[in-house]
Scaffold this active site. Structure first.
Site, PDB file in Angstrom:
ATOM      1  N   LEU A  84      16.306  -2.776   7.224  1.00 58.23           N
ATOM      2  CA  LEU A  84      15.256  -3.672   6.739  1.00 58.23           C
ATOM      3  C   LEU A  84      15.908  -4.923   6.158  1.00 58.23           C
ATOM      4  O   LEU A  84      16.229  -4.993   4.972  1.00 58.23           O
ATOM      5  CB  LEU A  84      14.412  -2.973   5.668  1.00 58.23           C
ATOM      6  CG  LEU A  84      14.100  -1.482   5.898  1.00 58.23           C
ATOM      7  CD1 LEU A  84      13.154  -0.963   4.825  1.00 58.23           C
ATOM      8  CD2 LEU A  84      13.521  -1.249   7.279  1.00 58.23           C
ATOM      9  N   ASP A  85      16.087  -5.932   6.986  1.00 54.35           N
ATOM     10  CA  ASP A  85      16.879  -7.090   6.593  1.00 54.35           C
ATOM     11  C   ASP A  85      16.035  -8.359   6.639  1.00 54.35           C
ATOM     12  O   ASP A  85      15.195  -8.525   7.524  1.00 54.35           O
ATOM     13  CB  ASP A  85      18.073  -7.229   7.541  1.00 54.35           C
ATOM     14  CG  ASP A  85      19.178  -8.094   6.960  1.00 54.35           C
ATOM     15  OD1 ASP A  85      19.108  -8.405   5.757  1.00 54.35           O
ATOM     16  OD2 ASP A  85      20.106  -8.452   7.700  1.00 54.35           O
TER      17      ASP A  85
END
Length: 264
Positions: A84-85
């Site tokens: 989750l960037d």
């Protein structure tokens, strides 16, 4: 039943029933100054956006539903890992601090969990907090910990299908006893554990890794387990990762020929 693992500094496991009920947006959040404004662009500005994209029924529950027309059930991954960037960069582009981006990212997390449950993906692993993130400003780290704690407090009852799982395990064991497969005195803790849908001994390695925000690396995430995983990188920041982006990643996965080192 699907399993969810969230990778923080240490692994934590949650399980999610396909008929999970999800709450609305946190009305009493301690850090109100960081709540995501409703006028911000993006598919997941609040939890009720999640409900509309996952086709919840009248009582707030969502059930497993048919796949989108451009996906094939027999080619769906059993285990999807996601990095989750891009939360902070998402917020910066909109003139907000990183806390707003993390808030939006957690909302997207719940939306994607719902999509996994709807589409029959058995296991989802989310890389949320690496040891390196401890080096960020204390205010941001404290907010992340408080926000994730709040998410668990609000949703843990919905993520946990413990009683239903025990009941179905007992039903399966009863059928085996009735059919003479096992004797009553052979019912042990190990037998019960094997019948639980939430057993953690059968988690397969990820079939697909998805990383958002355009970074082209795995960043020390599941190094052993990703040996034969398909890798998918997209430019979308995590808070904007919604149903259409997830479908696109799954379509790409289904077009690949997985040989596992064999000649076909």
């Amino acid at each position: 039943m699907m399993k969810i693992t969230t990778l923080l500094s240490r692994a934590a496991a949650l399980s999610l029933n396909r008929s999970t009920k999800l709450s609305s947006y946190y009305p009493n959040h301690t850090h109100k100054q960081y709540l995501l404004p409703n006028n911000l662009l993006g598919p997941t500005s609040c939890f009720w956006a999640h409900h509309s994209t996952t086709s919840a029924n009248a009582d707030g529950n969502f059930q497993k539903s048919p796949l989108p027309a451009n996906l094939q059930q027999e080619l769906m991954p059993r285990h999807v890992a996601l990095t989750l960037d891009g939360n902070s960069r998402w917020a910066t582009k909109r003139g907000h601090g990183p806390e707003v981006g993390h808030d939006a990212g957690l909302t997207t997390l719940v939306e994607v969990i719902g999509l996994c449950a709807k589409w029959g993906i058995q296991v989802a692993t989310f890389f949320m907090f690496s040891p390196e993130i401890w080096r960020r400003p204390k205010q941001e780290v404290d907010f992340l910990m408080l926000r994730f704690k709040k998410l668990l407090e609000d949703e843990l009852e919905n993520f946990n299908s413990g009683k239903k799982d025990i009941v179905q395990a007992c039903q399966n064991i009863s059928k085996k006893v009735r059919n003479g497969v096992i004797e009553p005195n052979e019912v042990t803790e190990n037998v019960i554990e094997r019948e639980l849908e939430t057993k953690v001994t059968s988690i397969p390695s990820p079939d697909l890794l998805i990383r958002t925000s355009g970074e082209l690396r795995i960043s020390n995430f599941l190094l052993w387990q990703l040996a034969y995983s398909e890798l998918y990188f997209c430019q979308t920041f995590w808070p904007d990762f919604g149903e259409s982006q997830f479908i696109e990643a799954l379509q790409c996965f289904q077009k690949r020929g997985r040989r596992f080192g064999k000649r076909i």
